[in-house]
Write an enzyme that holds these catalytic residues in place. Structure first.
Site, PDB file in Angstrom:
ATOM      1  N   GLY A  88       0.816  -1.211   0.000  1.00  0.00           N
ATOM      2  CA  GLY A  88       0.000   0.000   0.000  1.00  0.00           C
ATOM      3  C   GLY A  88       0.847   1.256   0.000  1.00  0.00           C
ATOM      4  O   GLY A  88       2.085   1.210  -0.060  1.00  0.00           O
TER       5      GLY A  88
ATOM      6  N   ASN B 182      -6.926  -3.055  -1.922  1.00  0.00           N
ATOM      7  CA  ASN B 182      -6.850  -1.612  -2.150  1.00  0.00           C
ATOM      8  C   ASN B 182      -5.439  -1.162  -2.515  1.00  0.00           C
ATOM      9  O   ASN B 182      -5.052  -0.018  -2.242  1.00  0.00           O
ATOM     10  CB  ASN B 182      -7.317  -0.851  -0.902  1.00  0.00           C
TER      11      ASN B 182
ATOM     12  N   SER C   3      -3.981   5.832  14.215  1.00  0.00           N
ATOM     13  CA  SER C   3      -4.445   7.040  13.535  1.00  0.00           C
ATOM     14  C   SER C   3      -4.807   8.121  14.536  1.00  0.00           C
ATOM     15  O   SER C   3      -5.237   7.831  15.663  1.00  0.00           O
ATOM     16  CB  SER C   3      -5.676   6.701  12.691  1.00  0.00           C
ATOM     17  N   ALA C   4      -4.665   9.366  14.111  1.00  0.00           N
ATOM     18  CA  ALA C   4      -5.078  10.499  14.946  1.00  0.00           C
ATOM     19  C   ALA C   4      -6.589  10.536  15.137  1.00  0.00           C
ATOM     20  O   ALA C   4      -7.082  11.246  16.021  1.00  0.00           O
ATOM     21  CB  ALA C   4      -4.604  11.801  14.319  1.00  0.00           C
ATOM     22  N   THR C   5      -7.335   9.776  14.327  1.00  0.00           N
ATOM     23  CA  THR C   5      -8.792   9.755  14.493  1.00  0.00           C
ATOM     24  C   THR C   5      -9.203   9.145  15.828  1.00  0.00           C
ATOM     25  O   THR C   5     -10.350   9.301  16.234  1.00  0.00           O
ATOM     26  CB  THR C   5      -9.469   8.956  13.362  1.00  0.00           C
TER      27      THR C   5
ATOM     28  N   TYR D 265     -14.172   3.771  11.767  1.00  0.00           N
ATOM     29  CA  TYR D 265     -12.751   3.611  11.438  1.00  0.00           C
ATOM     30  C   TYR D 265     -11.883   3.923  12.650  1.00  0.00           C
ATOM     31  O   TYR D 265     -11.032   3.128  13.050  1.00  0.00           O
ATOM     32  CB  TYR D 265     -12.379   4.525  10.276  1.00  0.00           C
TER      33      TYR D 265
ATOM     34  N   LYS E 153      -9.409   1.435  15.249  1.00  0.00           N
ATOM     35  CA  LYS E 153      -8.019   1.719  15.608  1.00  0.00           C
ATOM     36  C   LYS E 153      -7.857   1.790  17.122  1.00  0.00           C
ATOM     37  O   LYS E 153      -6.896   1.242  17.693  1.00  0.00           O
ATOM     38  CB  LYS E 153      -7.561   3.033  14.970  1.00  0.00           C
TER      39      LYS E 153
ATOM     40  N   ARG F 284     -19.136  16.362   5.905  1.00  0.00           N
ATOM     41  CA  ARG F 284     -19.302  14.911   5.925  1.00  0.00           C
ATOM     42  C   ARG F 284     -19.478  14.440   7.362  1.00  0.00           C
ATOM     43  O   ARG F 284     -18.801  14.951   8.266  1.00  0.00           O
ATOM     44  CB  ARG F 284     -18.077  14.208   5.330  1.00  0.00           C
TER      45      ARG F 284
ATOM     46  N   GLY G 192     -18.762  12.413  10.595  1.00  0.00           N
ATOM     47  CA  GLY G 192     -17.543  11.782  11.095  1.00  0.00           C
ATOM     48  C   GLY G 192     -16.311  12.644  11.009  1.00  0.00           C
ATOM     49  O   GLY G 192     -15.282  12.324  11.593  1.00  0.00           O
TER      50      GLY G 192
END
Length: 358
Positions: free
Chosen positions: A20, A45, A145-147, A169, A173, A314, A316
């Site tokens: 990836g 992907n 992830s920073a999410t 998502y 994580k 959007r 989220g």
């Protein structure tokens, strides 16, 4: 840039999702530093052609591909993963550590198909950890992830901030981080863990031979900008201009993919040379850039006008995500080396040279 491969490798590293965008650039760093790598990727992907580009970057060095072993498969398949580890042992290579990228990564898609994200990201990681334990592999660098932070009114974000993801998502994580923490704290564990909470990787390798190749319409801003610049899309959608930021558009911490790749290598090196521990590290530049800032910078650096339209927010999304990266800089032999000019120039160079991807 051309690298000369040093034939004698130090360690053997399994890289899940290694073909990836971030994974392939990290493989390049590992090879540059004499590591042997085993790549596992389903290529759902991604394209395994990204790994072949490494050979060109190493100036057509035929030996480089001997240091890359590729297995196409899904990490949720326990039998498949066991065969990967066993084959490595039979070939005389103990897998010393894992860099774990494999997983789905679209916020928007995760809201539409949450079960798919829980299955791929969490189930896949559980299977990977079980197989690692079976083969006494005790070092893992996890692509978080920073999410996981969700929406915070305080910026920049520190690793000690509350974990409260706003979308499936980010929740997957965060859940994987909790799982790794629980295993690390168990009495029998000698696990070495690093959760790299990285922000927004963009750009490409400076050679223009490796970059990001979204197989469908991109969910992230930068590849979308590149495709608008290339004429693949007529205009860019900006999701909201009423966020509580200085210009009303979302603010993010963009980091060059090669800086991020080098952070993975430095983290792996740190874990392998130290005792069992678990560390959470923000990997970013510490600089906030708005959507409009990025569009303007890309336009100036590459002399291209990017048409755009403001549309609804959007679900989220959050207003601002910027890293406090001082912990990573203090612990690792690493700091970001490339600025937004490099990111925009390298990303567009990749797009121009590869209009149809790999």
């Amino acid at each position: 840039m051309v690298f000369k491969l040093l034939r004698k490798h130090m360690k053997t590293i399994l890289v899940t999702g290694g073909s990836g965008f971030i994974g392939s650039h990290t493989c390049l760093c590992l090879l540059k530093n004499k590591y042997k790598i085993i790549v596992v990727d389903s290529n759902v992907n991604s394209s395994k052609l990204s790994l072949k580009m490494i050979k060109k970057i190493f100036d057509q060095n035929k030996e480089v591909m001997e240091e890359i072993i590729f297995h196409q498969g899904d990490i949720r398949d326990e039998k498949f993963l066991k065969k990967v580890f066993l084959k490595s042992l039979n070939n005389g290579y103990q897998i010393d550590g894992v860099i774990h990228f494999a997983g789905l990564k679209s916020v928007e898609e995760s809201i539409k198909y949450p079960l798919m994200y829980w299955d791929n990201n969490v189930s896949g990681t559980l299977t990977l950890i079980k197989v690692m334990e079976l083969f006494n592999c005790e070092t893992i660098v996890f692509s978080s992830s920073a999410t996981v932070y969700g929406s915070s009114e305080i910026s920049p974000l520190k690793e000690s901030f509350e974990i409260k993801p706003l979308n499936p998502y980010g929740q997957t994580k965060a859940t994987i981080e909790y799982i790794l923490d629980g295993i690390f704290r168990s009495s029998k564990s000698n696990l070495k863990v690093a959760n790299l909470r990285y922000f927004n990787p963009i750009g490409a390798h400076c050679s223009g031979l490796m970059g990001e190749e979204p197989l469908n319409k991109p969910n992230n801003l930068f590849p979308y900008i590149c495709l608008v610049a290339a004429g693949k899309y007529k205009k860019l959608n900006i999701y909201g201009n009423d966020w509580p930021t200085f210009d009303g558009t979302g603010v993010r911490d963009y980091i060059h993919v090669m800086d991020l790749a080098e952070a993975h290598f430095s983290t792996l090196k740190f874990l392998l040379s130290n005792k069992a521990q678990l560390i959470n590290l923000n990997i970013g530049t510490g600089i906030g850039t708005s959507v409009l800032d990025l569009i303007n910078k890309f336009s100036v650096v590459n002399d291209i006008i990017i048409p755009f339209e403001i549309v609804d927010r959007r679900p989220g999304d959050v207003a601002s995500l910027v890293a406090n990266n001082q912990k990573a800089i203090s612990i690792l032999d690493w700091k970001p080396q490339r600025d937004l000019n490099n990111m925009c120039a390298d990303g567009w160079n990749w797009q121009k040279r590869n209009p149809n991807g790999y």
